[in-house]
Scaffold this motif. Structure first.
Motif, PDB file in Angstrom:
ATOM      1  N   ALA A 159       0.831  -1.207   0.000  1.00 51.29           N
ATOM      2  CA  ALA A 159       0.000   0.000   0.000  1.00 51.29           C
ATOM      3  C   ALA A 159       0.866   1.258   0.000  1.00 51.29           C
ATOM      4  CB  ALA A 159      -0.932  -0.014   1.215  1.00 51.29           C
ATOM      5  N   LEU A 160       1.875   1.296   0.856  1.00 47.16           N
ATOM      6  CA  LEU A 160       2.747   2.474   0.909  1.00 47.16           C
ATOM      7  C   LEU A 160       3.566   2.609  -0.367  1.00 47.16           C
ATOM      8  CD1 LEU A 160       3.985   2.435   4.628  1.00 47.16           C
ATOM      9  CD2 LEU A 160       2.096   3.711   3.601  1.00 47.16           C
ATOM     10  N   LEU A 161       3.991   1.488  -0.927  1.00 47.54           N
ATOM     11  CA  LEU A 161       4.758   1.536  -2.169  1.00 47.54           C
ATOM     12  C   LEU A 161       3.913   2.121  -3.303  1.00 47.54           C
ATOM     13  CD1 LEU A 161       7.478   0.785  -3.511  1.00 47.54           C
ATOM     14  CD2 LEU A 161       6.473  -1.429  -4.092  1.00 47.54           C
ATOM     15  N   TYR A 162       2.660   1.693  -3.402  1.00 46.60           N
ATOM     16  CA  TYR A 162       1.791   2.235  -4.441  1.00 46.60           C
ATOM     17  C   TYR A 162       1.479   3.712  -4.211  1.00 46.60           C
ATOM     18  CZ  TYR A 162       0.974  -2.103  -6.972  1.00 46.60           C
ATOM     19  OH  TYR A 162       1.148  -3.231  -7.762  1.00 46.60           O
ATOM     20  N   MET A 163       1.416   4.124  -2.958  1.00 49.18           N
ATOM     21  CA  MET A 163       1.142   5.541  -2.682  1.00 49.18           C
ATOM     22  C   MET A 163       2.308   6.442  -3.093  1.00 49.18           C
ATOM     23  SD  MET A 163      -1.967   5.682  -1.706  1.00 49.18           S
ATOM     24  CE  MET A 163      -2.125   4.390  -2.958  1.00 49.18           C
ATOM     25  N   ILE A 164       3.541   5.992  -2.878  1.00 50.73           N
ATOM     26  CA  ILE A 164       4.660   6.840  -3.308  1.00 50.73           C
ATOM     27  C   ILE A 164       4.841   6.774  -4.827  1.00 50.73           C
ATOM     28  CG2 ILE A 164       5.834   6.624  -1.077  1.00 50.73           C
ATOM     29  CD1 ILE A 164       7.836   4.728  -2.340  1.00 50.73           C
ATOM     30  N   ALA A 165       4.364   5.691  -5.435  1.00 53.39           N
ATOM     31  CA  ALA A 165       4.459   5.575  -6.896  1.00 53.39           C
ATOM     32  C   ALA A 165       3.360   6.380  -7.595  1.00 53.39           C
ATOM     33  CB  ALA A 165       4.375   4.113  -7.316  1.00 53.39           C
ATOM     34  N   PHE A 166       2.209   6.555  -6.920  1.00 58.65           N
ATOM     35  CA  PHE A 166       1.074   7.263  -7.518  1.00 58.65           C
ATOM     36  C   PHE A 166       0.632   8.391  -6.581  1.00 58.65           C
ATOM     37  CE2 PHE A 166       1.006   2.979  -9.278  1.00 58.65           C
ATOM     38  CZ  PHE A 166       0.861   3.226 -10.643  1.00 58.65           C
ATOM     39  N   PRO A 167       1.405   9.482  -6.525  1.00 59.30           N
ATOM     40  CA  PRO A 167       1.089  10.570  -5.583  1.00 59.30           C
ATOM     41  C   PRO A 167      -0.277  11.203  -5.829  1.00 59.30           C
ATOM     42  CG  PRO A 167       2.791  11.225  -7.167  1.00 59.30           C
ATOM     43  CD  PRO A 167       2.621   9.754  -7.303  1.00 59.30           C
ATOM     44  N   ASP A 168      -0.763  11.176  -7.072  1.00 54.38           N
ATOM     45  CA  ASP A 168      -2.089  11.745  -7.338  1.00 54.38           C
ATOM     46  C   ASP A 168      -3.182  10.929  -6.654  1.00 54.38           C
ATOM     47  OD1 ASP A 168      -1.313   9.661  -9.074  1.00 54.38           O
ATOM     48  OD2 ASP A 168      -2.806  10.221 -10.581  1.00 54.38           O
ATOM     49  N   ILE A 169      -3.017   9.601  -6.642  1.00 49.81           N
ATOM     50  CA  ILE A 169      -3.989   8.742  -5.951  1.00 49.81           C
ATOM     51  C   ILE A 169      -3.891   8.948  -4.443  1.00 49.81           C
ATOM     52  CG2 ILE A 169      -4.570   6.336  -5.428  1.00 49.81           C
ATOM     53  CD1 ILE A 169      -3.971   5.669  -8.331  1.00 49.81           C
ATOM     54  N   GLN A 170      -2.665   9.089  -3.945  1.00 50.92           N
ATOM     55  CA  GLN A 170      -2.476   9.361  -2.514  1.00 50.92           C
ATOM     56  C   GLN A 170      -3.169  10.673  -2.127  1.00 50.92           C
ATOM     57  OE1 GLN A 170       1.090   9.683   0.859  1.00 50.92           O
ATOM     58  NE2 GLN A 170       1.625   9.707  -1.303  1.00 50.92           N
ATOM     59  N   SER A 171      -3.014  11.685  -2.937  1.00 53.42           N
ATOM     60  CA  SER A 171      -3.639  12.983  -2.651  1.00 53.42           C
ATOM     61  C   SER A 171      -5.162  12.878  -2.645  1.00 53.42           C
ATOM     62  CB  SER A 171      -3.202  14.029  -3.682  1.00 53.42           C
ATOM     63  OG  SER A 171      -1.824  14.267  -3.600  1.00 53.42           O
ATOM     64  N   ARG A 172      -5.691  12.069  -3.549  1.00 60.87           N
ATOM     65  CA  ARG A 172      -7.146  11.917  -3.625  1.00 60.87           C
ATOM     66  C   ARG A 172      -7.679  11.193  -2.390  1.00 60.87           C
ATOM     67  NH1 ARG A 172     -10.465   9.245  -8.751  1.00 60.87           N
ATOM     68  NH2 ARG A 172     -12.519   9.224  -7.730  1.00 60.87           N
ATOM     69  N   VAL A 173      -6.936  10.188  -1.902  1.00 54.94           N
ATOM     70  CA  VAL A 173      -7.322   9.510  -0.666  1.00 54.94           C
ATOM     71  C   VAL A 173      -7.304  10.500   0.493  1.00 54.94           C
ATOM     72  CG1 VAL A 173      -6.647   7.764   1.035  1.00 54.94           C
ATOM     73  CG2 VAL A 173      -6.565   7.215  -1.397  1.00 54.94           C
ATOM     74  N   GLN A 174      -6.252  11.304   0.586  1.00 50.31           N
ATOM     75  CA  GLN A 174      -6.134  12.267   1.678  1.00 50.31           C
ATOM     76  C   GLN A 174      -7.255  13.311   1.629  1.00 50.31           C
ATOM     77  OE1 GLN A 174      -2.058  13.310   0.773  1.00 50.31           O
ATOM     78  NE2 GLN A 174      -1.302  12.212   2.577  1.00 50.31           N
ATOM     79  N   LYS A 175      -7.608  13.747   0.441  1.00 52.33           N
ATOM     80  CA  LYS A 175      -8.698  14.714   0.291  1.00 52.33           C
ATOM     81  C   LYS A 175     -10.012  14.115   0.778  1.00 52.33           C
ATOM     82  CE  LYS A 175     -10.831  17.726  -3.226  1.00 52.33           C
ATOM     83  NZ  LYS A 175     -12.235  17.281  -3.097  1.00 52.33           N
ATOM     84  N   LEU A 200     -10.338  11.687   2.955  1.00 51.67           N
ATOM     85  CA  LEU A 200     -10.236  11.550   4.408  1.00 51.67           C
ATOM     86  C   LEU A 200     -10.509  12.883   5.099  1.00 51.67           C
ATOM     87  CD1 LEU A 200      -7.068   9.261   4.715  1.00 51.67           C
ATOM     88  CD2 LEU A 200      -9.368   8.672   5.498  1.00 51.67           C
ATOM     89  N   ASP A 201      -9.919  13.953   4.588  1.00 51.05           N
ATOM     90  CA  ASP A 201     -10.098  15.268   5.208  1.00 51.05           C
ATOM     91  C   ASP A 201     -11.569  15.700   5.175  1.00 51.05           C
ATOM     92  OD1 ASP A 201      -7.420  15.312   5.682  1.00 51.05           O
ATOM     93  OD2 ASP A 201      -6.926  16.731   4.087  1.00 51.05           O
ATOM     94  N   GLU A 202     -12.249  15.394   4.060  1.00 48.24           N
ATOM     95  CA  GLU A 202     -13.652  15.795   3.932  1.00 48.24           C
ATOM     96  C   GLU A 202     -14.569  14.970   4.827  1.00 48.24           C
ATOM     97  OE1 GLU A 202     -14.407  15.409  -0.215  1.00 48.24           O
ATOM     98  OE2 GLU A 202     -13.417  17.305  -0.752  1.00 48.24           O
ATOM     99  N   ALA A 203     -14.277  13.669   4.950  1.00 43.17           N
ATOM    100  CA  ALA A 203     -15.152  12.786   5.722  1.00 43.17           C
ATOM    101  C   ALA A 203     -14.817  12.772   7.211  1.00 43.17           C
ATOM    102  CB  ALA A 203     -15.076  11.365   5.171  1.00 43.17           C
ATOM    103  N   VAL A 204     -13.542  12.919   7.545  1.00 45.97           N
ATOM    104  CA  VAL A 204     -13.079  12.762   8.923  1.00 45.97           C
ATOM    105  C   VAL A 204     -12.722  14.100   9.570  1.00 45.97           C
ATOM    106  CG1 VAL A 204     -11.309  11.687  10.385  1.00 45.97           C
ATOM    107  CG2 VAL A 204     -12.208  10.457   8.394  1.00 45.97           C
ATOM    108  N   GLY A 205     -12.157  15.002   8.775  1.00 48.63           N
ATOM    109  CA  GLY A 205     -11.629  16.234   9.342  1.00 48.63           C
ATOM    110  C   GLY A 205     -10.202  16.033   9.812  1.00 48.63           C
ATOM    111  N   ARG A 206      -9.636  17.081  10.424  1.00 47.42           N
ATOM    112  CA  ARG A 206      -8.238  17.016  10.844  1.00 47.42           C
ATOM    113  C   ARG A 206      -8.076  16.864  12.358  1.00 47.42           C
ATOM    114  NH1 ARG A 206      -5.482  14.989   7.944  1.00 47.42           N
ATOM    115  NH2 ARG A 206      -3.614  15.871   8.929  1.00 47.42           N
ATOM    116  N   ASN A 207      -9.175  16.791  13.078  1.00 45.65           N
ATOM    117  CA  ASN A 207      -9.086  16.830  14.544  1.00 45.65           C
ATOM    118  C   ASN A 207      -9.134  15.455  15.202  1.00 45.65           C
ATOM    119  OD1 ASN A 207      -8.979  19.669  14.591  1.00 45.65           O
ATOM    120  ND2 ASN A 207     -11.225  19.785  14.410  1.00 45.65           N
ATOM    121  N   ARG A 208      -9.315  14.420  14.412  1.00 39.02           N
ATOM    122  CA  ARG A 208      -9.340  13.062  14.969  1.00 39.02           C
ATOM    123  C   ARG A 208      -8.867  12.081  13.905  1.00 39.02           C
ATOM    124  NH1 ARG A 208     -13.493  10.004  12.897  1.00 39.02           N
ATOM    125  NH2 ARG A 208     -15.274  11.112  11.976  1.00 39.02           N
TER     126      ARG A 208
END
Length: 497
Positions: A317-333, A335-343
């Motif tokens: 999973a981590l290897l694919y995330m560093i290989a595909f930074p655009d996909i990693q960014s989309r996952v993070q976006k 997460l931020d929308e559904a979870v927020g940054r406070n937990r």
């Protein structure tokens, strides 16, 4: 050289040739009728020399046999018939049959300790061990939201280890194994270990060596002839590492029991539950397959499989995330929308994270962590797709080939999480994704593994952005193939968000 010497040599060559032809014809004639098609091998050795000489991973070599002979292929390895299933449909059909739900014996392991655990037991022994294991794990909260805190607690320790790297280059293998193994330890022994604990680190080292030595599909362990060849260096190493694993498991059990009463009336972990059930049945005079040997093997099964497969998936999973930074960014976006940054993310957030679920599914498809699954054994003569599968045959499911089937997966070589989303962007689970196997012997730890993968992956990407180290070469997806298919050693930088 006189005429006598020449004639003697001719006679010797004739005898050798005659014996060779006789051995071949004997082998050919005793081959059961109506077997699935497949390649002919050498007398006695069977197809072993061809497999040993192949330069590609075994699962890929077997997939090529499927292209030539069909979705059910058979061949012999050292007088052991092996049947390989190549696609999802035939696997589903085969493993619905009780005749194909047995397990072969771990032949080399029997040298050091005779017995079976839940992974390798067959028949009534497997039924009792699996029923007990499923009930006990469920009672301990595994697979339920109540167990989430155990995984999150360990994930926080993992996050702290990444913070300690201070953005410097780090190989994630060791610290991920620490975290995943500790989750299993909390289930099995009711405790976790500090990452600096020498006994804990020794256990992880032994586990790594075990998976490296046995090889793809575990053929060395499951083909009886190898256990009789204890002079072979590989067999010697397997025996030695098995003894080391046996010793450390006994130490862990002894340490655990020293902290409690001999038998817990209200067991707080799998070990206590097993000891109590085994003792109760003995007192009542009831027949049982819960024995000291089966306890030992079951602990090894759950501990080994639960640590290696999940930690390997997370490294992919981590290897694919560093290989595909655009996909990693989309996952993070997401997460931020559904979870927020406070937990940190929770299991309850999962329905709001369709793309994240799709990414995890695609990682499991591409990684095919256990490419040949765990071998099954045919317990009675049976028919599959019109072919005879004789009693005693090993049956192997080429999960990797099923996950690379271009009929089911368009452009299967491409990493594309979108294949798990419908037209409206909702997560769509696909039946033919089977990283945990299929049928009656599906992986016992599936629910625990799914919880760990989701929680650890989402928490890590919530807290860090993973990048290749500065000046590092291009990301490589080279795999190391044993029982599991693991990424070759790689390093990354964890940048706190």
């Amino acid at each position: 050289m006189d005429l006598y010497d020449v004639w003697s040599q001719i006679n010797l060559m004739t005898v050798i040739l005659g014996l060779t032809i006789f051995a071949f014809l004997f082998w050919l004639c005793r081959r059961p009728k109506n077997l699935p098609p497949g390649p002919y091998g050498w007398p006695l050795l069977g197809y072993l020399p061809q497999l040993a000489m192949t330069k590609e991973p075994i699962h890929e070599a077997l997939a090529k046999l499927g292209q030539r002979y069909g979705n059910v292929v058979s061949f012999s390895v050292a007088n052991q018939l092996i049947v390989v299933l190549q696609d999802y449909d035939v696997m589903k059909e085969a493993f619905a049959q009780y005749q194909l739900s047995g397990r072969p014996t771990l032949e080399i392991s029997q040298i050091t300790l005779a017995g079976h655990g839940v992974l390798t037991a067959t028949g009534e022994a497997w039924t009792e061990l699996r029923r007990f294991s499923v009930t006990t794990l469920r009672g301990l909260g595994v697979g339920k939201s109540s167990f989430e805190d155990h995984i999150t607690t360990e994930t926080k320790c993992l996050i702290e280890e990444f913070h300690k790297s201070n953005v410097k280059s780090i190989d994630p293998k060791h610290i991920i194994e620490n975290a995943v193994s500790n989750v299993i330890c909390s289930v099995m022994f009711g405790r976790r270990f500090e990452y600096t604990d020498e006994k804990f680190q020794h256990l992880l080292l032994i586990l790594n060596k075990m998976f490296e030595l046995v090889g793809a599909g575990g053929v060395v362990e499951f083909v009886p002839i190898f256990a009789k060849m204890q002079f072979l260096p590989l067999v010697k190493k397997i025996i030695s590492i098995n003894l080391s694993f046996d010793e450390i498991l006994c130490q862990l059990l002894y340490t655990r029991n020293a902290q409690d009463e001999p038998i817990d009336e209200d067991p707080r972990d799998f070990a206590g539950a097993f000891l109590k059930e085994m003792t109760d049945k003995k007192k009542q005079g009831l027949p049982t397959y819960l024995t000291p040997a089966s306890m030992h093997y079951t602990f090894g099964d759950l501990f080994g499989a639960g640590t290696e497969t999940t930690s390997t998936t997370l490294r992919w999973a981590l290897l694919y995330m560093i290989a595909f930074p655009d996909i990693q960014s989309r996952v993070q976006k997401e997460l931020d929308e559904a979870v927020g940054r406070n937990r940190l993310p929770r299991l309850s957030d999962k329905p709001e994270l369709p793309f994240t679920q799709a990414v995890l599914s695609e990682i499991q498809r591409m990684g095919s962590i256990v490419p040949l699954g765990v071998p099954h054994k045919c317990t009675e003569d049976t028919i599959l797709r019109g072919y005879t599968v004789p009693k005693g045959s090993l049956v192997i499911a080429n999960l990797w080939n099923a996950h690379m089937d271009p009929v089911e997966w368009t452009n299967p070589e491409q990493f594309n999480p979108e294949r798990f989303l419908d037209d409206e962007g909702r997560f769509h689970r696909k039946e033919k994704l089977i990283p945990f196997g299929i049928g009656r012997r599906i992986c016992l730890g599936e629910q625990l593994a799914k919880m760990e993968l989701y929680i650890v992956f989402t928490c890590l990407l919530h807290q860090f952005t993973f990048k290749p180290p500065e000046g590092a070469p291009d990301v490589s997806f080279k795999a190391l193939n044993g029982i599991t298919q693991a990424p070759a050693s790689f390093e990354l930088s964890a940048v706190a968000r």
